[in-house]
Write an enzyme that holds these catalytic residues in place. Structure first.
Site, PDB file in Angstrom:
ATOM      1  N   SER A  55       0.802  -1.220   0.000  1.00  0.00           N
ATOM      2  CA  SER A  55       0.000   0.000   0.000  1.00  0.00           C
ATOM      3  C   SER A  55       0.838   1.275   0.000  1.00  0.00           C
ATOM      4  CB  SER A  55      -0.932   0.018   1.220  1.00  0.00           C
ATOM      5  OG  SER A  55      -0.205  -0.080   2.425  1.00  0.00           O
ATOM      6  N   ASP A 346      -2.193   8.717   7.568  1.00  0.00           N
ATOM      7  CA  ASP A 346      -3.196   7.913   8.264  1.00  0.00           C
ATOM      8  C   ASP A 346      -2.499   7.023   9.291  1.00  0.00           C
ATOM      9  OD1 ASP A 346      -2.116   5.799   6.822  1.00  0.00           O
ATOM     10  OD2 ASP A 346      -3.814   5.578   5.463  1.00  0.00           O
ATOM     11  N   HIS A 349       0.461   5.139   6.926  1.00  0.00           N
ATOM     12  CA  HIS A 349       1.199   5.672   5.776  1.00  0.00           C
ATOM     13  C   HIS A 349       1.649   7.114   5.969  1.00  0.00           C
ATOM     14  CE1 HIS A 349      -1.722   2.591   4.355  1.00  0.00           C
ATOM     15  NE2 HIS A 349      -0.639   2.131   3.737  1.00  0.00           N
TER      16      HIS A 349
END
Length: 381
Positions: A55, A346, A349
């Site tokens: 991600s 977040d 990340h």
């Protein structure tokens, strides 16, 4: 190796001229010395970049999977202009890498864009929640593990690229001169080893043995990529996961400082990754592996934020609960306003501002955190 978009009998002629009159199996020291003295204007660049990972660099693949690991909703992409599937307020490290290496953003493989001529400049196979191990991240549902990403790349090479490059020799040179950026392994910790209630790995393996398991598996996977045609690979190390808001929340931190135990566990992997890159350079003829040390830069940001223009080091710009790490950014949740002052976007990340700095340390002429040469210099070989 710039692409020449001239079509002739369904074959796209690729200019494979290089600025070095020697092959990459010569001494790495010689490569380093020469790369510093050849004018950039005289060097051709790599024809494409192929991206593999999780991600941190997924740019939309998970949009097309039955997964709860998605970022295709506001406020993700708030500084990009729209949500795209990137787990960031804006650009990822690999977006910046593409820009600095002179490429458009490679399309996510699972999107319709990857069925066009755009793949000649590269493809992004990265998938959120993916890991080196197939079982990693299974609680998120659909994801393409690194093994699966390699299978997709094999499909690209065997079925899709030959539609555009029909000459096998030209295709082999195209792959050999392309850059392969690989950022994988974080989920094997935060979505496997560090979740003992969901995964048994931490009950079976000590941190050092688990790191060795990952490295051995990773070695086999990189060798598979090599056999398909990859030669120039950048291996990105894992960052200090003990500093992310999710871990601060999970470990019920009362100080907001990084969880040293987690950072020590992750460091066991990084300590093996640099020697692996050196070993593969010796054992895989014609290959050139570069190690990108992201840990030190990121850790320094957290501990000396003012040096980088940051003021908030341990809270998510968009998240809920303690440190914003209990639950990650929800659909239409209002994020912080001063996003460039936050290290974390977040629960897991970094912000776009951090990604720009991390990328600058490896993918620009002034790079300092890649070994034995920068990814920028690798693209000029």
């Amino acid at each position: 190796m710039d692409l020449i978009n001239k079509k002739k009998k369904k074959n796209y002629n690729l200019d494979m001229r290089v600025c070095f009159p020697f092959s990459t199996n010569l001494s790495i020291l010689l490569v380093i010395m020469i790369s510093f003295f050849i004018p950039i204007s005289e060097c051709a660049k790599a024809p494409a970049i192929f991206i593999f990972g999780d991600s941190l660099i997924d740019n939309g693949n998970n949009n097309h999977l039955p997964s709860i690991a998605k970022a295709n909703y506001f406020p993700y992409g708030i500084d990009y202009g729209m949500p795209t599937g990137r787990f960031s307020n804006g650009l990822t490290v690999m977006d910046y890498a593409a820009k600095w290496l002179g490429f458009p953003f490679p399309p996510p493989y699972l999107s319709l864009q990857s069925k066009t001529m755009k793949i000649l400049k590269g493809v992004n196979y990265a998938s959120a929640a993916a890991g080196i191990l197939d079982e990693t991240g299974r609680h998120y549902g659909g994801r393409v593990a690194f093994n699966g990403q390699i299978k997709l790349f094999e499909k690209t090479v065997k079925l899709e690229l030959p539609m555009l490059i029909s000459d096998n020799e030209v295709l082999s040179k195209y792959l050999a001169n392309s850059i392969f950026l690989i950022n994988i392994g974080s989920n094997d910790y935060i979505n496997n080893y560090l979740l003992p209630n969901m995964y048994t790995s931490s009950k079976i393996y000590s941190p050092k043995v688990f790191a060795r398991l990952l490295i051995n598996t990773f070695t086999d996977q990189l060798t598979r990529l090599y056999r398909v045609g990859a030669r120039k690979m950048v291996l990105v190390g894992i960052g200090p996961l003990g500093c992310i808001p999710s871990q601060l929340s999970m470990n019920n931190s009362t100080t907001g400082l990084c969880i040293q135990r987690v950072n020590d566990i992750v460091s066991a992997f990084n300590q093996l990754l640099l020697p692996l890159s050196t070993s593969l350079n010796s054992t895989l003829p014609g290959s050139f592996f570069v190690y990108h040390n992201t840990y030190d830069t990121f850790f320094d940001m957290v501990n000396n934020p003012s040096n980088y223009g940051f003021t908030v080091t341990n809270e998510a710009c968009c998240g809920s609960g303690k440190y914003g790490g209990t639950m990650s950014c929800l659909p239409y949740q209002q994020p912080c306003n001063a996003r460039d002052k936050f290290i974390f976007w977040d629960s897991f990340h970094p912000t776009q501002a951090v990604n720009a700095i991390i990328a600058q340390r490896c993918y620009t002429p002034s790079a300092t955190q890649c070994y034995p040469i920068s990814a920028y210099q690798l693209s000029l070989l």
